[in-house]
Scaffold this motif. Structure first.
Motif, PDB file in Angstrom:
ATOM      1  N   THR A 138       0.868  -1.283   0.019  1.00  0.00           N
ATOM      2  CA  THR A 138      -0.190  -0.049  -0.030  1.00  0.00           C
ATOM      3  C   THR A 138       0.788   1.235   0.096  1.00  0.00           C
ATOM      4  N   ARG A 139       1.873   1.397   0.409  1.00  0.00           N
ATOM      5  CA  ARG A 139       2.762   2.247   0.890  1.00  0.00           C
ATOM      6  C   ARG A 139       3.337   2.735  -0.584  1.00  0.00           C
ATOM      7  N   THR A 140       3.727   1.669  -1.292  1.00  0.00           N
ATOM      8  CA  THR A 140       4.300   1.936  -2.745  1.00  0.00           C
ATOM      9  C   THR A 140       3.165   2.464  -3.648  1.00  0.00           C
ATOM     10  N   ALA A 204      -3.265   7.795  12.173  1.00  0.00           N
ATOM     11  CA  ALA A 204      -1.701   8.335  12.258  1.00  0.00           C
ATOM     12  C   ALA A 204      -0.831   7.452  11.123  1.00  0.00           C
ATOM     13  N   GLU A 205      -0.935   6.455  10.971  1.00  0.00           N
ATOM     14  CA  GLU A 205      -0.347   5.561   9.964  1.00  0.00           C
ATOM     15  C   GLU A 205      -0.895   6.302   8.407  1.00  0.00           C
ATOM     16  N   ALA A 206      -1.947   6.526   8.269  1.00  0.00           N
ATOM     17  CA  ALA A 206      -2.485   7.217   7.034  1.00  0.00           C
ATOM     18  C   ALA A 206      -1.680   8.412   6.787  1.00  0.00           C
ATOM     19  N   ARG A 207      -1.830   9.129   7.845  1.00  0.00           N
ATOM     20  CA  ARG A 207      -0.793  10.551   7.607  1.00  0.00           C
ATOM     21  C   ARG A 207       0.656  10.126   7.327  1.00  0.00           C
ATOM     22  N   ALA A 208       1.068   9.375   8.037  1.00  0.00           N
ATOM     23  CA  ALA A 208       2.496   9.044   7.961  1.00  0.00           C
ATOM     24  C   ALA A 208       2.862   8.608   6.438  1.00  0.00           C
ATOM     25  N   MET A 209       1.948   7.924   5.639  1.00  0.00           N
ATOM     26  CA  MET A 209       2.097   7.604   4.390  1.00  0.00           C
ATOM     27  C   MET A 209       1.922   8.637   3.302  1.00  0.00           C
ATOM     28  N   ILE A 210       1.233   9.564   3.645  1.00  0.00           N
ATOM     29  CA  ILE A 210       0.712  10.821   2.828  1.00  0.00           C
ATOM     30  C   ILE A 210       1.753  12.020   2.923  1.00  0.00           C
ATOM     31  N   LEU A 211       1.752  12.305   4.134  1.00  0.00           N
ATOM     32  CA  LEU A 211       2.648  13.567   4.506  1.00  0.00           C
ATOM     33  C   LEU A 211       3.872  14.002   3.842  1.00  0.00           C
ATOM     34  N   PRO A 212       4.786  12.883   3.371  1.00  0.00           N
ATOM     35  CA  PRO A 212       6.009  13.260   2.707  1.00  0.00           C
ATOM     36  C   PRO A 212       5.603  13.892   1.339  1.00  0.00           C
ATOM     37  N   PHE A 213       4.482  13.749   1.001  1.00  0.00           N
ATOM     38  CA  PHE A 213       4.123  14.278  -0.334  1.00  0.00           C
ATOM     39  C   PHE A 213       3.185  15.406  -0.455  1.00  0.00           C
ATOM     40  N   ALA A 214       2.598  15.858   0.688  1.00  0.00           N
ATOM     41  CA  ALA A 214       1.292  16.567   0.456  1.00  0.00           C
ATOM     42  C   ALA A 214       1.008  17.572   1.588  1.00  0.00           C
ATOM     43  N   ASN A 216      -1.814  20.184   3.582  1.00  0.00           N
ATOM     44  CA  ASN A 216      -3.462  20.411   3.746  1.00  0.00           C
ATOM     45  C   ASN A 216      -4.227  19.197   3.865  1.00  0.00           C
ATOM     46  N   VAL A 217      -3.545  18.180   4.367  1.00  0.00           N
ATOM     47  CA  VAL A 217      -4.306  16.999   4.486  1.00  0.00           C
ATOM     48  C   VAL A 217      -5.116  16.673   5.566  1.00  0.00           C
ATOM     49  N   ALA A 218      -6.269  16.223   5.196  1.00  0.00           N
ATOM     50  CA  ALA A 218      -7.380  15.844   5.975  1.00  0.00           C
ATOM     51  C   ALA A 218      -7.462  14.277   6.011  1.00  0.00           C
ATOM     52  N   VAL A 219      -8.064  13.733   7.453  1.00  0.00           N
ATOM     53  CA  VAL A 219      -8.182  12.439   7.434  1.00  0.00           C
ATOM     54  C   VAL A 219      -9.349  12.391   8.521  1.00  0.00           C
ATOM     55  N   ARG A 220     -10.365  11.394   8.097  1.00  0.00           N
ATOM     56  CA  ARG A 220     -11.697  11.366   8.802  1.00  0.00           C
ATOM     57  C   ARG A 220     -12.191   9.748   8.682  1.00  0.00           C
ATOM     58  N   ALA A 221     -12.584   9.262   9.715  1.00  0.00           N
ATOM     59  CA  ALA A 221     -13.439   8.157   9.662  1.00  0.00           C
ATOM     60  C   ALA A 221     -14.713   8.466   9.258  1.00  0.00           C
ATOM     61  N   GLU A 222     -15.566   7.313   8.639  1.00  0.00           N
ATOM     62  CA  GLU A 222     -16.814   7.199   8.201  1.00  0.00           C
ATOM     63  C   GLU A 222     -17.591   5.922   8.450  1.00  0.00           C
ATOM     64  N   LEU A 223     -18.535   6.191   9.403  1.00  0.00           N
ATOM     65  CA  LEU A 223     -19.355   4.980   9.767  1.00  0.00           C
ATOM     66  C   LEU A 223     -19.948   4.421   8.464  1.00  0.00           C
ATOM     67  N   THR A 224     -19.724   3.313   8.231  1.00  0.00           N
ATOM     68  CA  THR A 224     -20.546   2.619   6.921  1.00  0.00           C
ATOM     69  C   THR A 224     -21.649   1.566   7.452  1.00  0.00           C
ATOM     70  N   HIS A 225     -22.249   1.404   6.169  1.00  0.00           N
ATOM     71  CA  HIS A 225     -23.545   0.516   6.181  1.00  0.00           C
ATOM     72  C   HIS A 225     -22.922  -0.813   6.905  1.00  0.00           C
ATOM     73  N   GLY A 226     -21.506  -1.231   6.522  1.00  0.00           N
ATOM     74  CA  GLY A 226     -21.061  -2.444   7.084  1.00  0.00           C
ATOM     75  C   GLY A 226     -20.973  -2.449   8.543  1.00  0.00           C
ATOM     76  N   ASP A 227     -20.424  -1.357   9.234  1.00  0.00           N
ATOM     77  CA  ASP A 227     -20.274  -1.018  10.445  1.00  0.00           C
ATOM     78  C   ASP A 227     -21.765  -1.099  11.378  1.00  0.00           C
ATOM     79  N   GLY A 269      -6.139  15.889   0.202  1.00  0.00           N
ATOM     80  CA  GLY A 269      -5.192  17.041   0.515  1.00  0.00           C
ATOM     81  C   GLY A 269      -4.830  17.579  -1.070  1.00  0.00           C
ATOM     82  N   GLN A 270      -3.556  18.027  -0.925  1.00  0.00           N
ATOM     83  CA  GLN A 270      -2.814  18.580  -1.926  1.00  0.00           C
ATOM     84  C   GLN A 270      -1.659  18.607  -2.083  1.00  0.00           C
ATOM     85  N   ARG A 271      -1.085  18.010  -3.379  1.00  0.00           N
ATOM     86  CA  ARG A 271       0.324  17.770  -3.523  1.00  0.00           C
ATOM     87  C   ARG A 271       1.285  18.821  -3.236  1.00  0.00           C
ATOM     88  N   ILE A 272       2.270  18.453  -2.713  1.00  0.00           N
ATOM     89  CA  ILE A 272       3.312  19.727  -2.641  1.00  0.00           C
ATOM     90  C   ILE A 272       3.844  20.032  -3.832  1.00  0.00           C
TER      91      ILE A 272
END
Length: 272
Positions: A138-140, A204-214, A216-227, A269-272
């Motif tokens: 996933t990181r790649t 936090a893991e998601a941010r760590a994968m994205i932040l080197p490149f981006a 204005n990063v926003a990360v939020r969870a969304e309850l789903t019909h599965g949950d 977010g937005q690419r640096i």
């Protein structure tokens, strides 16, 4: 031990049926695809704002993992200069057929998200909904999405959230109920949620994968019909306990107290 899946394992799984095909697609006709989209957006109404189709007219947009093509169609209708990839020929065929019914077009091709066949800085917007957590690396895959995005370009990526109600339910069934309470959530997701090797990440893991490149990063969870056990999702886990849970599940309470425990982790977010 966590199940290690290969790219071939993932491709084989999704080439049997694209995501949502068994649950939502009754027939491969114009009406069938329209009904599938309508139900998809009823169950997941937050997609439209997240994907931001209305702002994509004239922009070069890449969707990674087109699936049945619902979101791809919306980008096309909005006037995006559109490219779409998927690991499976099945998904590409579905999406091409769907677009053809409406006279819409896209540059569609089978490709691997971990090695995108595009030059650096090719796109204004990269979108991927529920795909990159299935990729063996996933990181790649995320780094590749950022590589092909222009500086100042935008992205909207959904991956799975580790501490979700879906994950806890799967752990209760395949870990706790089987006398293996120490089974990790990583192993549960890899073995029991969709394709082999599926992963889930903390914010936090998601941010760590994205932040080197981006920025204005926003990360939020969304309850789903599965949950919330409010749909027929999860057919492979059928059983009397699941049927009982669907009847007794405290959906109203969970919507108030478990907002951070949705399966979907929405990253933009937005690419640096």
């Amino acid at each position: 031990m966590i199940a290690q899946a290969t790219l071939s394992d993932v491709r084989e799984f999704w080439d049997e049926a694209s995501c949502g095909e068994a649950l939502l697609l009754a027939e491969e006709t114009d009406a069938g695809y329209a009904a599938q989209s309508a139900e998809r957006y009823r169950l997941e109404p937050y997609i439209a704002d997240f994907a931001n189709w209305a702002e994509m007219s004239g922009k070069q947009v890449l969707e990674i993992g087109v699936g049945l093509g619902s979101d791809h169609e919306q980008f096309a209708r909005a006037g995006a200069e559109l490219t779409g990839i998927d690991l499976t020929p099945r998904a590409i065929d579905h999406t091409r057929q769907r677009l053809a019914f409406s006279g819409l077009g896209s540059n569609l091709q089978v490709a691997n998200a971990e090695a995108l066949p595009f030059a650096d800085a090719s796109f204004d917007h990269v979108y991927s909904w529920g795909v990159l957590h299935h990729s063996p690396d996933t990181r790649t895959a995320i780094a590749e999405a950022m590589r092909v995005l222009r500086s100042g370009g935008t992205f909207a990526i959904m991956i799975y959230n580790k501490w979700s109600l879906v994950g806890l339910m799967l752990w209760a069934r395949y870990g706790l109920a089987r006398g293996r309470p120490l089974t990790s959530l990583a192993s549960i997701y890899a073995r029991h949620l969709e394709s082999p090797g599926t992963k889930a990440f903390t914010p936090a893991e998601a941010r760590a994968m994205i932040l080197p490149f981006a920025t204005n990063v926003a990360v939020r969870a969304e309850l789903t019909h599965g949950d919330l056990l409010s749909s027929g999702a999860g057919q492979r886990h059928k059983g009397a306990l699941l049927d009982l849970a669907r009847r007794l599940w405290p959906r109203g309470l969970l919507k108030r107290v478990a907002t951070h425990n949705g399966l979907f982790l929405l990253i933009s977010g937005q690419r640096i």
